[in-house]
Design a protein around this motif. Structure first.
Motif, mmCIF file in Angstrom:
data_model
loop_
_atom_site.group_PDB
_atom_site.id
_atom_site.type_symbol
_atom_site.label_atom_id
_atom_site.label_comp_id
_atom_site.label_asym_id
_atom_site.label_seq_id
_atom_site.Cartn_x
_atom_site.Cartn_y
_atom_site.Cartn_z
ATOM 1 N N ALA A 116 0.863 -1.177 0.000
ATOM 2 C CA ALA A 116 0.000 0.000 0.000
ATOM 3 C C ALA A 116 0.900 1.227 0.000
ATOM 4 O O ALA A 116 1.843 1.322 0.791
ATOM 5 N N ILE A 117 0.588 2.175 -0.891
ATOM 6 C CA ILE A 117 1.439 3.356 -1.092
ATOM 7 C C ILE A 117 0.598 4.603 -0.873
ATOM 8 O O ILE A 117 -0.438 4.790 -1.522
ATOM 9 N N TYR A 118 1.033 5.461 0.032
ATOM 10 C CA TYR A 118 0.294 6.685 0.358
ATOM 11 C C TYR A 118 0.310 7.639 -0.821
ATOM 12 O O TYR A 118 1.358 7.915 -1.412
ATOM 13 N N PHE A 119 -0.886 8.179 -1.156
ATOM 14 C CA PHE A 119 -1.013 9.095 -2.296
ATOM 15 C C PHE A 119 -2.163 10.059 -2.006
ATOM 16 O O PHE A 119 -3.297 9.824 -2.418
ATOM 17 N N PRO A 120 -1.906 11.160 -1.258
ATOM 18 C CA PRO A 120 -2.997 12.072 -0.877
ATOM 19 C C PRO A 120 -3.691 12.662 -2.097
ATOM 20 O O PRO A 120 -3.040 13.188 -2.993
ATOM 21 N N SER A 121 -5.015 12.548 -2.097
ATOM 22 C CA SER A 121 -5.768 13.027 -3.252
ATOM 23 C C SER A 121 -7.066 13.644 -2.761
ATOM 24 O O SER A 121 -7.035 14.563 -1.955
ATOM 25 N N PRO A 178 8.429 13.885 -3.791
ATOM 26 C CA PRO A 178 9.553 12.992 -4.117
ATOM 27 C C PRO A 178 9.222 11.516 -3.878
ATOM 28 O O PRO A 178 9.609 10.656 -4.684
ATOM 29 N N ARG A 179 8.480 11.239 -2.802
ATOM 30 C CA ARG A 179 8.105 9.847 -2.533
ATOM 31 C C ARG A 179 7.145 9.338 -3.614
ATOM 32 O O ARG A 179 7.273 8.218 -4.115
ATOM 33 N N ILE A 180 6.187 10.178 -3.994
ATOM 34 C CA ILE A 180 5.210 9.768 -4.998
ATOM 35 C C ILE A 180 5.874 9.555 -6.353
ATOM 36 O O ILE A 180 5.515 8.638 -7.110
ATOM 37 N N ALA A 181 6.866 10.368 -6.655
ATOM 38 C CA ALA A 181 7.570 10.229 -7.933
ATOM 39 C C ALA A 181 8.246 8.870 -8.068
ATOM 40 O O ALA A 181 8.467 8.389 -9.192
ATOM 41 N N THR A 182 8.559 8.226 -6.945
ATOM 42 C CA THR A 182 9.212 6.920 -7.011
ATOM 43 C C THR A 182 8.276 5.842 -7.533
ATOM 44 O O THR A 182 8.740 4.739 -7.858
ATOM 45 N N LEU A 183 6.981 6.122 -7.642
ATOM 46 C CA LEU A 183 6.071 5.169 -8.287
ATOM 47 C C LEU A 183 6.558 4.846 -9.700
ATOM 48 O O LEU A 183 6.379 3.728 -10.187
ATOM 49 N N ALA A 184 7.137 5.829 -10.346
ATOM 50 C CA ALA A 184 7.616 5.630 -11.715
ATOM 51 C C ALA A 184 8.790 4.663 -11.770
ATOM 52 O O ALA A 184 9.116 4.141 -12.847
ATOM 53 N N ASP A 185 9.446 4.422 -10.636
ATOM 54 C CA ASP A 185 10.574 3.498 -10.609
ATOM 55 C C ASP A 185 10.133 2.045 -10.440
ATOM 56 O O ASP A 185 10.938 1.124 -10.593
ATOM 57 N N LEU A 186 8.854 1.839 -10.108
ATOM 58 C CA LEU A 186 8.356 0.486 -9.923
ATOM 59 C C LEU A 186 8.246 -0.222 -11.272
ATOM 60 O O LEU A 186 7.909 0.402 -12.285
ATOM 61 N N PRO A 187 8.500 -1.524 -11.290
ATOM 62 C CA PRO A 187 8.156 -2.266 -12.509
ATOM 63 C C PRO A 187 6.640 -2.310 -12.640
ATOM 64 O O PRO A 187 5.932 -2.612 -11.682
ATOM 65 N N LEU A 188 6.116 -1.972 -13.803
ATOM 66 C CA LEU A 188 4.672 -1.879 -13.987
ATOM 67 C C LEU A 188 4.275 -2.521 -15.311
ATOM 68 O O LEU A 188 4.854 -2.220 -16.355
ATOM 69 N N ARG A 211 5.004 4.226 -20.086
ATOM 70 C CA ARG A 211 5.837 4.304 -18.878
ATOM 71 C C ARG A 211 6.528 5.667 -18.824
ATOM 72 O O ARG A 211 6.657 6.269 -17.744
ATOM 73 N N THR A 212 6.976 6.154 -19.962
ATOM 74 C CA THR A 212 7.635 7.458 -20.001
ATOM 75 C C THR A 212 6.673 8.575 -19.646
ATOM 76 O O THR A 212 6.984 9.452 -18.823
ATOM 77 N N THR A 213 5.477 8.561 -20.227
ATOM 78 C CA THR A 213 4.516 9.615 -19.930
ATOM 79 C C THR A 213 3.998 9.508 -18.500
ATOM 80 O O THR A 213 3.659 10.535 -17.878
ATOM 81 N N PHE A 214 3.930 8.293 -17.964
ATOM 82 C CA PHE A 214 3.542 8.103 -16.564
ATOM 83 C C PHE A 214 4.556 8.789 -15.644
ATOM 84 O O PHE A 214 4.175 9.524 -14.717
ATOM 85 N N ALA A 215 5.832 8.564 -15.897
ATOM 86 C CA ALA A 215 6.879 9.204 -15.076
ATOM 87 C C ALA A 215 6.808 10.713 -15.200
ATOM 88 O O ALA A 215 6.969 11.429 -14.204
ATOM 89 N N GLN A 216 6.544 11.215 -16.397
ATOM 90 C CA GLN A 216 6.442 12.662 -16.585
ATOM 91 C C GLN A 216 5.245 13.237 -15.849
ATOM 92 O O GLN A 216 5.321 14.313 -15.253
ATOM 93 N N ALA A 217 4.127 12.502 -15.841
ATOM 94 C CA ALA A 217 2.922 12.989 -15.160
ATOM 95 C C ALA A 217 3.117 13.054 -13.657
ATOM 96 O O ALA A 217 2.608 13.963 -12.982
ATOM 97 N N LEU A 218 3.877 12.111 -13.102
ATOM 98 C CA LEU A 218 4.133 12.118 -11.668
ATOM 99 C C LEU A 218 5.079 13.243 -11.282
ATOM 100 O O LEU A 218 5.044 13.713 -10.141
#
Length: 218
Positions: A116-121, A178-188, A211-218
């Motif tokens: 589970a990954i915290y993501f305030p929304s 910065p923590r949320i941006a690490t989602l882009a480092d996960l294998p997906l 994957r590239t646009t996902f990292a950019q969006a984060l």
């Protein structure tokens, strides 16, 4: 109840606003996990869920997902406690008396395969989930990260994060980005929403480009 992918079942329901809602049952040797979005037809499939091994834990993405009667029914049938970010405690306690385990901003690791990954929304304690199984990596995004009409929409709400949580004497809350941006480092391999919108896939299979646009969006 649909077997969407190996060891992953989906229930479909409707919100009062007419939105399509998805709830997922993650089937695992170490205990099945229910990722609820309100009801999503779960009540109609209790016997099917039992045949698949029941439910070990009910994860709450945020308090808007909570159908208190359903949570209590699942707990009574399978002994499954809730799990959610501690910032959701007060709102969830108004909806259900189901016993719960809470986690903080570091999220919660369940064995080696689920996190589970915290993501305030839209709620200050919103979470997303990452599950790996047989070499496949799946991100359950609620409605805080959507891939619609070929574009990623990210629902990070910094105002709520900064102003609706009790930070005690801290003058400035820690920046969650910065923590949320690490989602882009996960294998997906796939992203799976809890709320389906027009123009959105039932689930998205990642390509190198997305994957590239996902990292950019984060």
């Amino acid at each position: 109840m649909l077997e969407l992918l190996p060891n992953l079942y989906r229930f479909t329901g409707q919100s009062p606003r007419g939105e399509t809602l998805y709830t997922y049952l993650v089937v695992r040797p170490d205990g099945n996990l229910l990722l609820p979005c309100q009801d999503g037809g779960v009540r109609d499939h209790m016997d099917d869920i039992k045949r698949l091994g029941g439910v070990a834990t009910q994860f709450v993405t945020h308090n808007h997902d909570v159908d208190g009667n359903l949570c209590e029914t699942v707990h009574e049938r399978f002994g499954a406690r809730l799990a959610y970010h501690a910032a959701e405690h007060d709102a969830i306690a108004k909806k259900t008396t189901c016993p719960a385990d809470e986690f903080g901003d570091d999220g919660l690791q369940v064995d080696a395969d689920f996190e589970a990954i915290y993501f305030p929304s839209c709620c200050v304690g919103s979470s997303v989930y990452h599950w790996q199984q047989d070499g496949q990596h799946r991100l359950f995004t609620s409605h805080v990260i959507d891939h619609v009409d070929g574009q990623w929409r990210v629902g990070l709400d910094l105002w709520q994060y900064r102003n609706l949580r009790d930070w005690g004497d801290a003058a400035t809350p820690p920046d969650p980005r910065p923590r949320i941006a690490t989602l882009a480092d996960l294998p997906l391999d796939q992203s799976l929403p809890n709320v389906w919108r027009e123009g959105q896939q039932e689930y998205h299979t990642f390509t190198d480009a997305t994957r590239t646009t996902f990292a950019q969006a984060l």
